[in-house]
Scaffold this motif. Structure first.
Motif, PDB file in Angstrom:
ATOM      1  N   ASP A  88      66.027  21.031  74.280  1.00 21.67           N
ATOM      2  CA  ASP A  88      66.416  20.928  75.683  1.00 21.67           C
ATOM      3  C   ASP A  88      67.781  21.555  75.884  1.00 21.67           C
ATOM      4  O   ASP A  88      68.443  21.989  74.939  1.00 21.67           O
ATOM      5  CB  ASP A  88      66.400  19.474  76.150  1.00 21.67           C
ATOM      6  N   ILE A  89      68.183  21.600  77.149  1.00 16.71           N
ATOM      7  CA  ILE A  89      69.473  22.173  77.509  1.00 16.71           C
ATOM      8  C   ILE A  89      70.050  21.356  78.658  1.00 16.71           C
ATOM      9  O   ILE A  89      69.315  20.939  79.572  1.00 16.71           O
ATOM     10  CB  ILE A  89      69.333  23.665  77.897  1.00 16.71           C
ATOM     11  N   GLN A  90      71.345  21.089  78.599  1.00 18.21           N
ATOM     12  CA  GLN A  90      72.008  20.309  79.633  1.00 18.21           C
ATOM     13  C   GLN A  90      72.010  21.071  80.959  1.00 18.21           C
ATOM     14  O   GLN A  90      72.239  22.281  81.006  1.00 18.21           O
ATOM     15  CB  GLN A  90      73.453  20.001  79.232  1.00 18.21           C
ATOM     16  N   THR A  91      71.759  20.359  82.045  1.00 17.67           N
ATOM     17  CA  THR A  91      71.792  20.964  83.374  1.00 17.67           C
ATOM     18  C   THR A  91      73.149  20.707  84.022  1.00 17.67           C
ATOM     19  O   THR A  91      74.011  20.019  83.470  1.00 17.67           O
ATOM     20  CB  THR A  91      70.693  20.387  84.276  1.00 17.67           C
ATOM     21  N   SER A  92      73.324  21.226  85.220  1.00 15.98           N
ATOM     22  CA  SER A  92      74.544  20.983  85.981  1.00 15.98           C
ATOM     23  C   SER A  92      74.573  19.593  86.589  1.00 15.98           C
ATOM     24  O   SER A  92      75.565  19.205  87.210  1.00 15.98           O
ATOM     25  CB  SER A  92      74.702  22.037  87.081  1.00 15.98           C
ATOM     26  N   LEU A  93      73.492  18.819  86.410  1.00 19.73           N
ATOM     27  CA  LEU A  93      73.444  17.431  86.852  1.00 19.73           C
ATOM     28  C   LEU A  93      73.705  16.534  85.645  1.00 19.73           C
ATOM     29  O   LEU A  93      72.918  16.548  84.694  1.00 19.73           O
ATOM     30  CB  LEU A  93      72.074  17.097  87.462  1.00 19.73           C
ATOM     31  N   PRO A  94      74.764  15.773  85.633  1.00 19.22           N
ATOM     32  CA  PRO A  94      75.081  14.920  84.479  1.00 19.22           C
ATOM     33  C   PRO A  94      73.920  13.995  84.115  1.00 19.22           C
ATOM     34  O   PRO A  94      73.322  13.355  84.977  1.00 19.22           O
ATOM     35  CB  PRO A  94      76.297  14.121  84.955  1.00 19.22           C
ATOM     36  N   GLY A  95      73.592  13.970  82.823  1.00 21.91           N
ATOM     37  CA  GLY A  95      72.554  13.077  82.339  1.00 21.91           C
ATOM     38  C   GLY A  95      71.156  13.638  82.387  1.00 21.91           C
ATOM     39  O   GLY A  95      70.206  12.959  81.969  1.00 21.91           O
ATOM     40  N   TYR A  96      70.974  14.861  82.869  1.00 24.87           N
ATOM     41  CA  TYR A  96      69.632  15.449  82.972  1.00 24.87           C
ATOM     42  C   TYR A  96      69.572  16.765  82.200  1.00 24.87           C
ATOM     43  O   TYR A  96      70.491  17.586  82.269  1.00 24.87           O
ATOM     44  CB  TYR A  96      69.256  15.704  84.437  1.00 24.87           C
ATOM     45  N   THR A  97      68.474  16.939  81.477  1.00 23.88           N
ATOM     46  CA  THR A  97      68.252  18.179  80.742  1.00 23.88           C
ATOM     47  C   THR A  97      66.918  18.787  81.145  1.00 23.88           C
ATOM     48  O   THR A  97      66.020  18.102  81.648  1.00 23.88           O
ATOM     49  CB  THR A  97      68.249  17.942  79.216  1.00 23.88           C
ATOM     50  N   PHE A  98      66.782  20.107  80.924  1.00 22.22           N
ATOM     51  CA  PHE A  98      65.523  20.832  81.069  1.00 22.22           C
ATOM     52  C   PHE A  98      65.134  21.347  79.683  1.00 22.22           C
ATOM     53  O   PHE A  98      65.930  21.297  78.741  1.00 22.22           O
ATOM     54  CB  PHE A  98      65.659  22.028  82.015  1.00 22.22           C
ATOM     55  N   GLY A  99      63.903  21.855  79.561  1.00 19.47           N
ATOM     56  CA  GLY A  99      63.533  22.546  78.344  1.00 19.47           C
ATOM     57  C   GLY A  99      64.465  23.728  78.123  1.00 19.47           C
ATOM     58  O   GLY A  99      64.915  24.379  79.083  1.00 19.47           O
ATOM     59  N   SER A 100      64.759  24.052  76.876  1.00 20.38           N
ATOM     60  CA  SER A 100      65.780  25.051  76.580  1.00 20.38           C
ATOM     61  C   SER A 100      65.407  26.461  77.012  1.00 20.38           C
ATOM     62  O   SER A 100      66.245  27.366  77.000  1.00 20.38           O
ATOM     63  CB  SER A 100      66.084  25.050  75.078  1.00 20.38           C
ATOM     64  N   THR A 101      64.148  26.681  77.417  1.00 26.68           N
ATOM     65  CA  THR A 101      63.714  27.992  77.897  1.00 26.68           C
ATOM     66  C   THR A 101      64.289  28.312  79.267  1.00 26.68           C
ATOM     67  O   THR A 101      64.176  29.447  79.723  1.00 26.68           O
ATOM     68  CB  THR A 101      62.168  28.040  77.953  1.00 26.68           C
ATOM     69  N   PHE A 102      64.939  27.338  79.917  1.00 26.27           N
ATOM     70  CA  PHE A 102      65.347  27.504  81.310  1.00 26.27           C
ATOM     71  C   PHE A 102      66.862  27.368  81.503  1.00 26.27           C
ATOM     72  O   PHE A 102      67.331  26.564  82.313  1.00 26.27           O
ATOM     73  CB  PHE A 102      64.613  26.496  82.185  1.00 26.27           C
ATOM     74  N   PRO A 103      67.661  28.173  80.797  1.00 22.34           N
ATOM     75  CA  PRO A 103      69.116  28.041  80.928  1.00 22.34           C
ATOM     76  C   PRO A 103      69.646  28.401  82.306  1.00 22.34           C
ATOM     77  O   PRO A 103      70.597  27.779  82.793  1.00 22.34           O
ATOM     78  CB  PRO A 103      69.651  28.998  79.851  1.00 22.34           C
ATOM     79  N   ARG A 104      69.070  29.406  82.953  1.00 23.63           N
ATOM     80  CA  ARG A 104      69.542  29.798  84.286  1.00 23.63           C
ATOM     81  C   ARG A 104      69.249  28.722  85.316  1.00 23.63           C
ATOM     82  O   ARG A 104      70.104  28.390  86.151  1.00 23.63           O
ATOM     83  CB  ARG A 104      68.901  31.128  84.702  1.00 23.63           C
ATOM     84  N   LEU A 105      68.052  28.173  85.265  1.00 20.25           N
ATOM     85  CA  LEU A 105      67.712  27.114  86.203  1.00 20.25           C
ATOM     86  C   LEU A 105      68.503  25.845  85.908  1.00 20.25           C
ATOM     87  O   LEU A 105      68.830  25.088  86.832  1.00 20.25           O
ATOM     88  CB  LEU A 105      66.207  26.833  86.166  1.00 20.25           C
ATOM     89  N   ALA A 106      68.808  25.611  84.639  1.00 21.41           N
ATOM     90  CA  ALA A 106      69.633  24.449  84.302  1.00 21.41           C
ATOM     91  C   ALA A 106      70.996  24.544  84.976  1.00 21.41           C
ATOM     92  O   ALA A 106      71.529  23.544  85.479  1.00 21.41           O
ATOM     93  CB  ALA A 106      69.793  24.341  82.786  1.00 21.41           C
ATOM     94  N   LYS A 107      71.574  25.733  85.018  1.00 19.71           N
ATOM     95  CA  LYS A 107      72.858  25.920  85.688  1.00 19.71           C
ATOM     96  C   LYS A 107      72.748  25.747  87.201  1.00 19.71           C
ATOM     97  O   LYS A 107      73.743  25.439  87.869  1.00 19.71           O
ATOM     98  CB  LYS A 107      73.410  27.307  85.365  1.00 19.71           C
TER      99      LYS A 107
END
Length: 472
Positions: A88-107
């Motif tokens: 997974d990868i950390q998103t710009s929302l504290p405490g929430y992650t997405f699958g690591s394939t989605f770094p741009r959307l995570a930001k």
């Protein structure tokens, strides 16, 4: 219908006759109502109740069933056979992650909404079960939209309901023996509303395209580039010859809308090259890397330009654009590589294309005007199978939304610890349909026009929208 005669017939020494041009204004998308009359009725239409808000919908449909775990609910604390295979990868929302394939959307997570307790309740490839919200008319959301607004935009002449397949941006595309538009037979079905409200498919036709009859060489009729090129050339010839001088203003407007507006709206090469490059996903992976497997033959690496075309279309007046991206049926058997080997390519393409769309729409000040939905007909099984793939699973399905005047920057609902079911009130396609209805229609006016809209009014007001998306 639009009639442009073959050069061998009914011409005088000056080229196209005035009668020929008058026929161009007969666009039979509204039960025989000509486009000049349609334009002339614009003022009267403006006085009618405003059923539709100044808002459009883009539905990105990931055909095959994208995994809810590898996308936006990675469950890294679950058992190894359940958790996201690629982390997974950390998103710009504290405490929430997405699958690591989605770094741009995570930001961009603070600009989108993800619904983790949404499930299609559909365990097979029944696309209409999602796009219709299960309504009794068996009509897709896009067809319901066209039923309320009319099949064509009264100012631009563009269809209000368009399906964008990969072939729309690369005509003649053939990825493999199994690649064909027919892979999506019900995605935009009009159901009981009838073919007039079906989606216009610029790639291969459909009922609306059949109404546009252009008499050109038979062996070239399916060449979309030739078709648009001839319309553009025809416009230039008419401009140079002043053949329309003396015609009524409405007839001239009708001609211009068709040959200029249609060509420009569907031509992504008219965009700034920097914008095209930002959307472009064709270089992210070689298509041969994924099309060696049966189901993957319907996949493409053209999603970026499809999303760019969708943005152009809604700016030009199309109210509902459905974008199809195939190849997500990841059983890891003969139809797809083991261990979800194609997911990084297809998921990375979605990450790139959707983030480009969000950034572009935001920069243009259109985030309130365009509602983007990203989903599929189902999710995938929580436990990976013996080949490392995931099977059909309708209890949980990924759902991402952006814009449309909704409250962004949130994750709505949760799944249970094993990603097997919603934790709390489940959300369904009926709730998604209700969300779209409330975002794009004035439902008070819809109810007031029950006599005109009939059962469509009942469908649009039957369910409750997904909670938390609308400002209190």
């Amino acid at each position: 219908m639009l009639t442009i005669h073959d050069r061998a017939f009914q011409h005088d020494c000056q080229g196209y006759s005035r009668r020929d041009f008058l026929k161009i204004g007969s666009l039979g998308l509204l039960g025989g109502l000509g486009l000049p009359q349609l334009l002339g009725a614009k003022a009267a239409a403006a006085e009618a109740p405003r059923l539709v808000k100044d808002r459009a919908v883009v539905l990105l449909f990931l055909q095959g069933g994208p995994s809810h775990i590898e996308t936006f609910d990675p469950k890294m604390n679950a058992m190894p056979e359940v958790r996201s295979f690629n982390g997974d990868i950390q998103t710009s929302l504290p405490g929430y992650t997405f699958g690591s394939t989605f770094p741009r959307l995570a930001k961009l997570a603070d600009q989108i909404a993800v619904v983790r307790n949404y499930g299609s309740r559909n365990n097979d490839h029944s696309y209409l079960a999602v796009t219709s919200g299960g309504n009794p008319l068996k009509a897709s959301m896009s067809s319901l939209y066209a039923r309320v607004t009319g099949p064509v935009h009264p100012q631009t002449g563009l269809p209000t309901n368009v399906l964008v397949l990969p072939e729309a941006v690369q005509p003649g595309l053939k990825q493999g023996s199994n690649f064909e538009t027919g892979a999506l037979p019900t995605l935009t079905s009009p159901g009981e509303l009838g073919p007039n409200f079906g989606a216009f498919d610029p790639a291969s036709g459909g009922e609306l395209k059949k109404l546009l009859n252009l008499s050109i060489a038979r062996d070239r009729f399916d060449d979309r580039r030739l078709l648009l090129g001839q319309l553009d050339a025809l416009r230039r010839r008419v401009d140079d010859s002043r053949a329309l001088d003396g015609m009524g203003q409405l007839q001239q407007k009708a001609f211009d809308l068709i040959v200029r507006g249609v060509v420009e709206a569907f031509d992504v090469t008219r965009e700034d090259p920097k914008t095209v490059a930002r959307y472009d996903t064709s270089k992210l992976f070689r298509i041969e890397e994924v099309t060696r497997w049966y189901d993957m033959k319907r996949a493409s690496n053209l999603l970026g330009k499809q999303m760019l075309l969708a943005r152009r279309l809604v700016e030009a007046g199309c109210g509902f654009v459905t974008v199809s991206d195939c190849g997500w049926d990841m059983h890891a058997n003969e139809n797809s590589p083991k261990n979800m080997g194609a997911f990084p390519q297809l998921g990375g393409q979605v990450d790139h294309a959707v983030s480009a769309f969000i950034e572009d729409v935001t920069a243009r000040g259109l985030s309130d005007k365009i509602l983007l939905i990203v989903t599929g007909e189902m999710g995938r099984s929580p436990r990976r199978n013996r080949n490392g793939g995931r099977d059909h699973y309708g209890t949980l399905t990924p759902l991402l939304l952006f814009g449309g005047g909704l409250r962004m920057g949130q994750v709505i609902g949760q799944s249970d610890k094993g990603a097997t079911a919603p934790a709390g009130d489940p959300q369904t396609p009926a709730n998604l349909l209700a969300t779209v209805s409330r975002a794009v229609f004035d439902l008070t006016e819809v109810r007031a026009n029950q006599a005109t809209l009939g059962r469509t009014a009942d469908v649009l007001t039957a369910s409750e929208p997904i909670p938390g998306l609308f400002p209190v």
